[in-house]
Scaffold this motif. Structure first.
Motif, PDB file in Angstrom:
ATOM      1  N   MET A 368      48.931  38.018  42.924  1.00  0.00           N
ATOM      2  CA  MET A 368      50.178  37.669  42.238  1.00  0.00           C
ATOM      3  C   MET A 368      51.302  38.623  42.615  1.00  0.00           C
ATOM      4  SD  MET A 368      49.089  36.399  38.404  1.00  0.00           S
ATOM      5  CE  MET A 368      47.905  37.696  38.040  1.00  0.00           C
ATOM      6  N   SER A 369      50.986  39.901  42.754  1.00  0.00           N
ATOM      7  CA  SER A 369      52.001  40.882  43.101  1.00  0.00           C
ATOM      8  C   SER A 369      52.554  40.641  44.502  1.00  0.00           C
ATOM      9  CB  SER A 369      51.412  42.293  42.989  1.00  0.00           C
ATOM     10  OG  SER A 369      52.331  43.261  43.433  1.00  0.00           O
ATOM     11  N   ARG A 370      51.667  40.388  45.467  1.00  0.00           N
ATOM     12  CA  ARG A 370      52.135  40.176  46.841  1.00  0.00           C
ATOM     13  C   ARG A 370      52.941  38.888  46.957  1.00  0.00           C
ATOM     14  NH1 ARG A 370      52.766  44.540  49.093  1.00  0.00           N
ATOM     15  NH2 ARG A 370      53.147  43.313  50.988  1.00  0.00           N
ATOM     16  N   TYR A 371      52.534  37.864  46.228  1.00  0.00           N
ATOM     17  CA  TYR A 371      53.293  36.615  46.302  1.00  0.00           C
ATOM     18  C   TYR A 371      54.680  36.789  45.684  1.00  0.00           C
ATOM     19  CZ  TYR A 371      54.558  31.726  45.913  1.00  0.00           C
ATOM     20  OH  TYR A 371      55.217  30.520  46.028  1.00  0.00           O
ATOM     21  N   SER A 372      54.780  37.581  44.621  1.00  0.00           N
ATOM     22  CA  SER A 372      56.101  37.816  44.030  1.00  0.00           C
ATOM     23  C   SER A 372      57.008  38.564  45.004  1.00  0.00           C
ATOM     24  CB  SER A 372      55.953  38.600  42.730  1.00  0.00           C
ATOM     25  OG  SER A 372      55.575  39.943  42.984  1.00  0.00           O
TER      26      SER A 372
END
Length: 385
Positions: A368-372
């Motif tokens: 989720m962090s990398r996609y954000s």
């Protein structure tokens, strides 16, 4: 007479030369990022020392001397001090994780019905991946199927009781299944509800504003454990006789409402950051309130607060472990529940189980962090020409 000798003027350009070694490649990266100042150099050396001291023993414990298969604690037992330690017995006990893997994933969901959970998981992945790709056709139809059709199909598959499927009580659910269902419902409900609460808090209608403020401040002022406890044990006391709700449903409602209050404040921060000229420009075009909000204000506000939204999602995903307070067991709760298994009572098994649970949580949170970050860079138009 003017001198026509132009020998001092260059007639041929010099060939381009490669930059010096210190200005290109990995050498330049090290010089700029690790050795830019004396303090940076000292910290880099200290970090390398710590890694050299910590990483090899960690790899040795996690992989080299780990026990990968076995039927009981004998493969993970340790010997007393001074004894001869057999090879492979002093590392992590992945045999314990392997033996209880189905429990960690499905809880006490009947084994012969695991195919239903697997179908729901495959549908989730197949629908989510196209939704995350920026440029792909039929995205609106995909979003409708994912947020409206998929939950209904997943409900009938997981719970059963219709179309010849056996009914499965939610009390038997556990493991990663509970974690993903709680987090998916909480994320899907908290974002739109948080947007509505944020708009209501900024409303010019006193009653709407007061109700939103009271709800947000009340929910944000109590811990999630209290919300879950009240939803599970206190709410049935206020219902009419004979009226009740499933405990898992009460947990879903409590988690979603709790997350929506925090999401409302994140969205409100984005709304306040929009320049006043955007509102005035929309008004000058004769747009209605909902047209102005949906077409101009909200897209800009949500883009600005992507880090805060994802941070709330990550916190919600990890907070699902708190449902153990109401006797429901997510992934972490299921792992801890198996610590009391006499067949696997060993000093290595709790550590191995917790590392496995932490790694699974890290995979989802890191994704989720990398996609954000990817979406932030894609939507950042501040320096584009």
């Amino acid at each position: 007479m003017a001198d026509n000798n132009l020998s001092f003027v260059r007639t041929e350009m010099l060939q381009g030369q490669t930059p010096p070694l210190g200005e290109r490649g990995i050498v330049r990266w090290i010089r700029l990022n690790l050795m830019a100042t004396p303090i940076d150099a000292i910290l880099t050396v200290f970090a390398i020392f710590l890694l050299a001291w910590f990483v090899p023993p960690m790899i040795n414990w996690l992989f080299v001397q780990a026990s990968w298969s076995g039927a009981d604690r004998a493969v993970c037992a340790t010997v007393s001090q001074g004894g001869t330690q057999p090879e492979g017995w002093s590392g992590a006990c992945w045999a314990y994780v392997n033996a209880n893997f189905n429990q960690f994933m499905y809880g006490r969901y009947p084994q012969e019905q695991h195919w239903r959970v697997n179908i729901v998981g495959i549908m989730f992945v197949v629908l989510l991946i196209p939704l995350l790709i920026p440029r792909i056709p039929f995205k609106s139809a995909n979003a409708i199927v994912f947020f409206f059709v998929f939950p209904i199909v997943a409900f009938f598959l997981l719970v059963g009781g219709w179309f010849g499927l056996p009914y499965i009580e939610t009390a038997t659910w556990g493991g990663l299944l509970v974690t993903l269902v709680l987090s998916f419902v909480g994320i899907s409900v908290s974002l739109p509800l948080g947007i509505v609460l944020a708009l209501g808090r900024r409303s010019k209608m006193p009653i709407i504003k007061m109700l939103c403020v009271v709800f947000i401040e009340m929910v944000r002022g109590i811990p999630l454990v209290t919300v879950l406890f009240m939803a599970s044990y206190m709410l049935p006391l206020f219902l009419p006789p004979g009226v009740t709700f499933d405990k898992f449903l009460r947990a879903l409602i409590g988690v979603a409402l709790f997350a929506s209050a925090y999401m409302a404040e994140v969205v409100r921060g984005g709304l306040q950051a929009i320049p006043k000229g955007q509102y005035e420009g929309a008004d000058s075009l004769g747009l209605s309130y909902w047209q102005k909000t949906g077409l101009i204000i909200l897209p800009q506000a949500l883009k600005m607060v992507i880090p805060g939204i994802v941070n709330t999602f990550i916190g919600l995903f990890k907070d699902t472990s708190l449902v153990s307070i109401i006797s429901m067991f997510d992934l972490l709760g299921t792992v801890r529940q198996h610590f009391n298994d006499a067949n696997w009572a060993s000093p290595q098994t709790p550590i191995s189980g917790l590392i496995f649970a932490g790694f699974v949580f890290w995979i989802f949170c890191f994704g989720m962090s990398r996609y954000s970050i990817f979406m932030e860079r894609r939507l950042d138009t501040g320096h584009k020409r």
